[in-house]
Scaffold this motif. Structure first.
Motif, PDB file in Angstrom:
ATOM      1  N   LYS A   1      -6.047  -0.500   3.810  1.00  0.00           N
ATOM      2  CA  LYS A   1      -6.350   1.135   3.340  1.00  0.00           C
ATOM      3  C   LYS A   1      -7.727   1.657   3.959  1.00  0.00           C
ATOM      4  CE  LYS A   1      -7.514   3.964  -0.703  1.00  0.00           C
ATOM      5  NZ  LYS A   1      -6.831   5.163   0.045  1.00  0.00           N
TER       6      LYS A   1
ATOM      7  N   PHE B   1      -1.294   6.571   3.042  1.00  0.00           N
ATOM      8  CA  PHE B   1      -2.032   5.309   2.272  1.00  0.00           C
ATOM      9  C   PHE B   1      -3.146   4.636   3.144  1.00  0.00           C
ATOM     10  CE2 PHE B   1       1.939   4.316   4.692  1.00  0.00           C
ATOM     11  CZ  PHE B   1       1.638   2.907   5.317  1.00  0.00           C
TER      12      PHE B   1
ATOM     13  N   ASN C   1       1.293   3.904  -3.462  1.00  0.00           N
ATOM     14  CA  ASN C   1       0.961   5.372  -3.015  1.00  0.00           C
ATOM     15  C   ASN C   1       2.155   6.543  -2.926  1.00  0.00           C
ATOM     16  OD1 ASN C   1      -2.015   6.035  -1.901  1.00  0.00           O
ATOM     17  ND2 ASN C   1      -1.441   3.920  -1.304  1.00  0.00           N
TER      18      ASN C   1
ATOM     19  N   HIS D   1       0.719  -1.313   0.081  1.00  0.00           N
ATOM     20  CA  HIS D   1      -0.017  -0.063  -0.078  1.00  0.00           C
ATOM     21  C   HIS D   1       0.745   1.218   0.024  1.00  0.00           C
ATOM     22  CE1 HIS D   1      -3.970  -1.848   0.497  1.00  0.00           C
ATOM     23  NE2 HIS D   1      -3.387  -2.593   0.867  1.00  0.00           N
TER      24      HIS D   1
END
Length: 419
Positions: A164, A188, A24, A20
């Motif tokens: 997330k 993120f 991002n 994640h």
């Protein structure tokens, strides 16, 4: 090279964090001491179910690197620790991996870096263990580095909530540490929840899983006496959950498994005993009840066979689903292992089917998953549904099986025997 993030440990928690973050826009290095895992990841192959091969390949295309080189720690703006924290043989938390990771960080920490512990542990670990190790070289929190705890909330196989969109709790050992950790995760994660300090963040994680542990124990205990009183507990739960407030449904099963429920509450119980000198009775009772379920399951199997004058010794028992959770391959702390071992000691002939686990072992046995489930079920003396994988047609199994023992409440056919 400078890294926005180095994640120590690339397992069920660390790899999704790396994923994640890199998606991002952060530059991420995954620090992993298992050389085989490093090679596997850098070749674009995942070793955990929630991150696919294509996910890893996408990460690599965005600059992610898996490495066993500790020197990447000296180049990191943020370091997140995601290493295992199992229970030792004595029942005490084993924090050796955390301690080793922190010692590696302490000698390489760059000025102004943020260190976050995500590994589940007992309250006070961040303040009383991690902080002194980091300050041993003369550095000071709030001046030379920042330190926080943020509990992992990874739920393998959950298609609704992932890293997330699951709120991220953060608590620092200083207010500025909390703020910096919140800013980091905010890059993120959709929602960040700041708490008073690291101890509060550590305890929040333990409360979440202790709550589940105790309520699962409640329905497991109820399953035993409801069976004796000829009460359908599954009907009882369905009726109770129609109440729109004040009740949350929990379900009985063959025991608890996974990386959290069988382990995390013991951290809290351990700390209460160590610091305060008395037991956390709810946790210890829940542990006793949930740990009794594999033995209870075997007794119920034996009772089913006894009705037809069949001995457990020499009988053929087919176990369906040996993972700790449905529709995933994760076998950590699965009660299926204990059940198989008890059956094996009693002389039963154990076989299994699990579409996610092609090979499986217990005691000194190594088994291969039965390919033809219909043939295996029809030839077994008793079929035991331990995990409700979507692939299992429980209605069909109840027809072709001589005896079907359903520990998950999946069957509605009167020919099946439910926990």
């Amino acid at each position: 090279m400078s890294w926005d993030l180095v994640v120590i440990g690339q397992g069920y928690v660390g790899l999704p964090v790396s994923q994640h973050a890199v998606l991002n826009g952060l530059s991420v290095a995954g620090l992993e001491l298992n050389t085989q895992t490093v090679a596997q990841l850098n070749a674009g192959h995942s070793h955990i179910g929630d991150v696919s091969n294509s996910d890893v390949q996408n990460m690599l295309s965005r600059g992610y690197v898996a490495t066993g080189d500790l020197e990447v720690l000296a180049e990191a703006e943020t370091i997140v620790i995601c290493v295992p924290t199992p229970l030792g043989d004595s029942g005490a938390p084993d924090l050796s991996a955390v301690e080793s990771a922190v010692r590696s960080i302490a000698t390489r920490l760059r000025p102004g870096a943020l260190v976050v512990l995500e590994s589940t542990t007992y309250p006070g670990t961040t303040d009383d263990l991690v902080l002194p190790l980091l300050e041993a070289s003369g550095k000071r929190v709030g001046e030379d580095f920042y330190l926080a705890f943020s509990p992992e909330r990874i739920d393998p196989g959950n298609e609704t909530y992932g890293l997330k969109n699951t709120p991220k709790v953060v608590g620092g050992v200083t207010k500025e540490s909390t703020r910096r950790a919140a800013d980091f995760y905010g890059r993120f994660v959709d929602s960040v929840v700041e708490v008073k300090g690291a101890k509060e963040a550590e305890t929040a994680k333990l409360l979440e899983n202790t709550y589940r542990h105790i309520n699962i124990a409640l329905v497991n205990e109820m399953s035993k006496f409801c069976h004796e009183l000829d009460i359908d507990l599954w009907e009882v739960i369905d009726a109770a959950k129609t109440k729109p407030f004040g009740f949350q449904a929990f379900y009985p099963g063959p025991g608890v498994g996974g990386h959290c429920i069988p382990i995390d509450p013991n951290y809290l119980s351990f700390e209460v005993r160590k610091k305060l000198g008395y037991p956390f009775r709810f946790v210890e009772l829940a542990e006793e009840i949930n740990n009794s379920m594999p033995g209870y399951i075997v007794r119920r199997i034996q009772d089913l066979l006894n009705v037809d004058a069949i001995a457990l010794r020499g009988s053929k028992v087919l176990l369906l689903g040996v993972t700790y959770k449905a529709n995933i391959a994760d076998q950590r702390e699965s009660p299926a292992t204990d059940i198989a071992e008890i059956l094996d000691r009693a002389g039963a002939v154990v076989s299994y089917n699990d579409p996610y686990v092609p090979e499986w072992g217990f005691s000194d046995k190594r088994l291969v998953s039965e390919i033809d489930i219909s043939e295996a079920a029809s030839s077994a003396d008793v079929v035991v549904l331990l995990q409700q994988h979507q692939i299992y047609d429980v209605g069909a199994l109840s027809i072709i099986s001589k005896r079907l023992f359903d520990t998950r409440g999946a069957s509605r056919d009167s020919s099946a025997h439910r926990l």
